[in-house]
Design a protein around this motif. Structure first.
Motif, mmCIF file in Angstrom:
data_model
loop_
_atom_site.group_PDB
_atom_site.id
_atom_site.type_symbol
_atom_site.label_atom_id
_atom_site.label_comp_id
_atom_site.label_asym_id
_atom_site.label_seq_id
_atom_site.Cartn_x
_atom_site.Cartn_y
_atom_site.Cartn_z
ATOM 1 N N ARG A 1 27.493 -21.043 26.026
ATOM 2 C CA ARG A 1 28.526 -20.473 25.167
ATOM 3 C C ARG A 1 29.158 -19.200 25.718
ATOM 4 O O ARG A 1 30.384 -19.061 25.738
ATOM 5 C CB ARG A 1 27.962 -20.189 23.767
ATOM 6 N N GLU B 1 33.076 -18.911 26.724
ATOM 7 C CA GLU B 1 34.040 -18.060 26.021
ATOM 8 C C GLU B 1 34.776 -17.130 26.985
ATOM 9 O O GLU B 1 35.981 -16.912 26.842
ATOM 10 C CB GLU B 1 33.351 -17.268 24.911
ATOM 11 N N SER C 1 26.260 -25.342 22.999
ATOM 12 C CA SER C 1 26.114 -24.230 22.065
ATOM 13 C C SER C 1 25.596 -24.735 20.730
ATOM 14 O O SER C 1 25.982 -25.814 20.263
ATOM 15 C CB SER C 1 27.466 -23.544 21.861
ATOM 16 N N LEU D 1 28.847 -22.478 18.320
ATOM 17 C CA LEU D 1 30.284 -22.783 18.321
ATOM 18 C C LEU D 1 30.568 -23.941 17.371
ATOM 19 O O LEU D 1 29.752 -24.866 17.242
ATOM 20 C CB LEU D 1 30.770 -23.159 19.719
ATOM 21 N N LEU E 1 32.363 -30.116 23.242
ATOM 22 C CA LEU E 1 31.315 -29.273 22.691
ATOM 23 C C LEU E 1 30.072 -30.125 22.461
ATOM 24 O O LEU E 1 30.144 -31.172 21.825
ATOM 25 C CB LEU E 1 31.777 -28.651 21.369
ATOM 26 N N THR F 1 26.354 -29.844 20.823
ATOM 27 C CA THR F 1 25.494 -29.023 19.979
ATOM 28 C C THR F 1 24.064 -29.553 19.945
ATOM 29 O O THR F 1 23.177 -28.892 19.421
ATOM 30 C CB THR F 1 26.034 -28.964 18.533
#
Length: 183
Positions: free
Chosen positions: A50, A54, A80, A83, A93, A95
């Motif tokens: 993350r 970013e 992440s 996020l 993304l 997770t």
């Protein structure tokens, strides 16, 4: 199977960030840009934790040049638990379980997979033996403090030096692979 390569610029004393996420001490010049062009611009996928994601997502979309074109166009995965979205172009993304996802990505067709920065994320992959090569750009600076690239781990990993490339700037690029008798 696709290869996972961890590439980072580090200080002689092993930090990849100075305090405050400062990376302004990196030596970046034409010879390093040429090396990146030769070795990384054909990459198929980038992996980020993350914090690095970013930072990269804040910089590259408005940058220009060959590296910016590559960074904005390549497939990216950010790992992440906090996020809720990843809006940088071609970013997925993740997770869930990072190890399982990287194992899945390694089995897919496509180019090399690179990890940039992301020391905390990379530590979990290193522990599971998912990093196939380490490429380090050793910068001629001692930071004295900062974020170490390698986190303490449960085991010693022997490495085999496969390539060196000194640059006129004083940066030395080293390529290592886990040694056959690692452990």
């Amino acid at each position: 199977m696709r290869k996972v390569i961890m590439w980072d610029m580090v200080s002689v004393d092993g930090f990849f960030e100075a305090p405050g996420h400062d990376i302004g001490w990196f030596v970046f010049e034409d010879e390093l840009a040429a090396y990146i062009g030769e070795t990384q611009l054909g990459t198929g996928t980038l992996l980020f934790g993350r914090v690095t994601y970013e930072m990269m997502a804040a910089y590259w979309p408005s940058a220009e040049g060959d590296i910016a074109t590559f960074m904005n166009g390549v497939e990216k995965f950010v790992f992440s638990r906090t996020l809720t979205s990843a809006d940088w172009a071609r970013t997925t993304l993740v997770t869930g379980d990072a190890v399982k996802e990287v194992e899945r990505l390694k089995k897919l067709e496509g180019g090399t997979i690179f990890i940039f920065g992301s020391a905390d994320f990379a530590a979990g992959l290193i522990e599971k033996g998912l990093v196939d090569e380490y490429r380090l750009g050793i910068n001629p600076v001692l930071l004295g403090d900062g974020v170490p690239l390698f986190k303490p781990g449960p085991q010693r990993t022997k490495l085999k030096l496969t390539h060196t490339r000194p640059l006129k700037s004083g940066v030395v690029i080293l390529h290592y692979e886990p040694a056959a008798d690692a452990g």
